[in-house]
Design a protein around this motif. Structure first.
Motif, short mmCIF file in Angstrom:
data_model
loop_
_atom_site.label_atom_id
_atom_site.label_comp_id
_atom_site.label_asym_id
_atom_site.label_seq_id
_atom_site.Cartn_x
_atom_site.Cartn_y
_atom_site.Cartn_z
N VAL A 203 4.31 12.12 6.33
CA VAL A 203 3.70 13.18 5.51
C VAL A 203 4.69 14.31 5.28
O VAL A 203 4.83 14.81 4.16
CB VAL A 203 2.42 13.70 6.19
CG1 VAL A 203 1.93 14.97 5.49
CG2 VAL A 203 1.33 12.64 6.15
N GLU A 204 5.40 14.72 6.32
CA GLU A 204 6.38 15.79 6.16
C GLU A 204 7.54 15.37 5.26
O GLU A 204 8.20 16.21 4.65
CB GLU A 204 6.89 16.24 7.53
CG GLU A 204 5.83 16.97 8.35
CD GLU A 204 6.36 17.53 9.65
OE1 GLU A 204 7.43 17.08 10.11
OE2 GLU A 204 5.71 18.41 10.23
N ALA A 205 7.77 14.06 5.18
CA ALA A 205 8.82 13.54 4.29
C ALA A 205 8.35 13.49 2.85
O ALA A 205 9.16 13.26 1.94
CB ALA A 205 9.26 12.16 4.75
N GLY A 206 7.02 13.67 2.62
CA GLY A 206 6.50 13.71 1.26
C GLY A 206 5.62 12.54 0.87
O GLY A 206 5.26 12.40 -0.30
N TYR A 207 5.23 11.70 1.84
CA TYR A 207 4.44 10.51 1.53
C TYR A 207 2.97 10.71 1.90
O TYR A 207 2.64 11.46 2.81
CB TYR A 207 5.04 9.30 2.25
CG TYR A 207 6.44 9.00 1.78
CD1 TYR A 207 6.65 8.36 0.56
CD2 TYR A 207 7.55 9.39 2.52
CE1 TYR A 207 7.94 8.11 0.09
CE2 TYR A 207 8.84 9.15 2.07
CZ TYR A 207 9.03 8.50 0.85
OH TYR A 207 10.31 8.27 0.39
N GLU A 208 2.12 10.00 1.19
CA GLU A 208 0.67 10.15 1.33
C GLU A 208 0.15 9.61 2.66
O GLU A 208 0.46 8.47 3.02
CB GLU A 208 -0.06 9.43 0.19
CG GLU A 208 -0.03 10.18 -1.13
CD GLU A 208 -0.85 11.46 -1.07
OE1 GLU A 208 -1.93 11.46 -0.44
OE2 GLU A 208 -0.40 12.47 -1.64
N PRO A 209 -0.66 10.40 3.39
CA PRO A 209 -1.21 9.91 4.66
C PRO A 209 -2.24 8.80 4.49
O PRO A 209 -2.41 7.95 5.37
CB PRO A 209 -1.85 11.17 5.27
CG PRO A 209 -2.14 12.06 4.10
CD PRO A 209 -1.03 11.79 3.11
N ASP A 210 -2.93 8.78 3.33
CA ASP A 210 -3.92 7.73 3.08
C ASP A 210 -3.30 6.34 3.17
O ASP A 210 -3.99 5.35 3.45
CB ASP A 210 -4.55 7.90 1.68
CG ASP A 210 -5.06 9.30 1.44
OD1 ASP A 210 -4.22 10.23 1.37
OD2 ASP A 210 -6.28 9.47 1.31
N ALA A 211 -1.99 6.26 2.91
CA ALA A 211 -1.30 4.97 2.91
C ALA A 211 -1.31 4.31 4.28
O ALA A 211 -1.17 3.10 4.38
CB ALA A 211 0.14 5.15 2.43
N ALA A 212 -1.49 5.10 5.35
CA ALA A 212 -1.55 4.52 6.69
C ALA A 212 -2.77 3.60 6.81
O ALA A 212 -2.73 2.57 7.48
CB ALA A 212 -1.61 5.62 7.74
N VAL A 213 -3.85 3.99 6.14
CA VAL A 213 -5.08 3.19 6.18
C VAL A 213 -4.95 1.95 5.30
O VAL A 213 -5.26 0.83 5.72
CB VAL A 213 -6.30 4.04 5.73
CG1 VAL A 213 -7.56 3.18 5.67
CG2 VAL A 213 -6.49 5.22 6.68
N THR A 214 -4.49 2.14 4.05
CA THR A 214 -4.36 0.98 3.15
C THR A 214 -3.33 -0.02 3.68
O THR A 214 -3.47 -1.22 3.46
CB THR A 214 -3.97 1.43 1.73
OG1 THR A 214 -2.73 2.16 1.77
CG2 THR A 214 -5.05 2.34 1.14
N LEU A 215 -2.32 0.49 4.38
CA LEU A 215 -1.32 -0.40 4.98
C LEU A 215 -1.99 -1.37 5.95
O LEU A 215 -1.77 -2.59 5.88
CB LEU A 215 -0.25 0.42 5.70
CG LEU A 215 0.62 -0.36 6.70
CD1 LEU A 215 1.53 -1.34 5.96
CD2 LEU A 215 1.44 0.61 7.55
#
Length: 272
Positions: A203-215
């Protein structure tokens, strides 16, 4: 002899305590520095073998994508953990379309298999969650912890061998335990730790946290009756998706604008 071994075991175990970034007590018979040294040897050997088999990917599109995502994660890792600034951050992109896997050794030496990217059709946000999670294992000294677990097992095997006067068999067990250290699955506690640290870094690098779930949803669908190799060393309790989802609102506060971090240099392993 038995008394001497007992003393050695006790002496080895007493000072073997460390604390993880989340405050958890860790068994450390192997220092993080030693884990980095041993990981470097194993990594270089693996890369040399992959190069000889022409298994290192050089496709510019794939290389640029991996460098971009991992480079942003490394930037945050170095900011949050200054001791990693001198790590030899590198990635081996392995041409293996059937293997869904990725890892990061102590010292920042990573690998990603083409099967992970292609079979799961990962977005950059999802890929960042994978690699953020893997990098977190290194940041939290999980490699040293795994090696220590193997050493503790080895000491126990040796003790049993001496007590039963079968030292030859004990040494065979000890050698096996050393190999197990490279393949031990992470504990659920370590996984939870890597989930938290990894999502934060991503997240701090700029990526969406929701992606942890879809992953993990994609990972579960891909598994079927034969789980991906990634899951064999990453035990996934049934409530993992729910736990990750619950973390999203708090994580989003860390970078509400989604600003992308600069890209740090990351070495991509090339064919010899």
């Amino acid at each position: 002899m038995k008394k001497l071994l007992t003393i050695l075991l006790t002496t080895a175990l007493l000072p073997a305590c460390a604390t993880s970034p989340t405050g958890r007590s860790q068994l450390m018979l192997i220092s993080p520095e030693s884990a980095i040294v041993e990981s470097r040897k194993a990594y270089l050997s693996t890369v040399q073998e992959l190069g000889a088999k022409d298994k290192l990917v050089s496709d510019p599109k794939v290389v640029d994508r991996v460098k971009d995502v991992t480079g942003r994660l490394v930037t945050i890792a170095k900011q949050e953990y200054p001791n990693t600034a001198n790590w030899e951050w590198s990635v081996a992109i392995i041409d293996d379309p059937e293997t869904v896997n990725a890892w990061c050794m102590a010292g920042g030496r990573m690998a990603v298999y083409t099967g992970l990217l292609n079979k799961l059709k990962l977005t950059d946000d999802e890929f960042a969650q994978v690699m953020g999670h893997e990098i977190s294992h290194a940041l939290a000294n999980h490699t040293a912890e795994q090696m220590s677990r193997a050493m503790a097992t080895t000491l126990g095997i040796v003790a049993i061998g001496v007590a039963s006067e079968h030292s030859g068999a004990a040494m065979v067990g000890a050698a096996a335990a050393a190999k197990i250290a490279l393949d031990l699955p992470n504990s659920r506690t370590a996984e939870t730790e890597a989930d938290k640290i990894g999502m934060r870094i991503a997240v701090e690098a700029g990526y969406e946290p929701d992606a942890a779930v879809t992953l993990w949803q994609k990972m579960g669908k891909e598994g079927g009756s034969a789980p991906p190799q990634f899951l064999s060393t990453h035990p996934s309790p049934g409530n993992r998706e729910a736990t990750l989802k619950a973390m999203i609102p708090e994580m989003r506060k860390l970078n509400p604008t989604g600003a992308m971090a600069p890209v740090s240099p990351v070495r991509i392993e090339e064919k010899p």
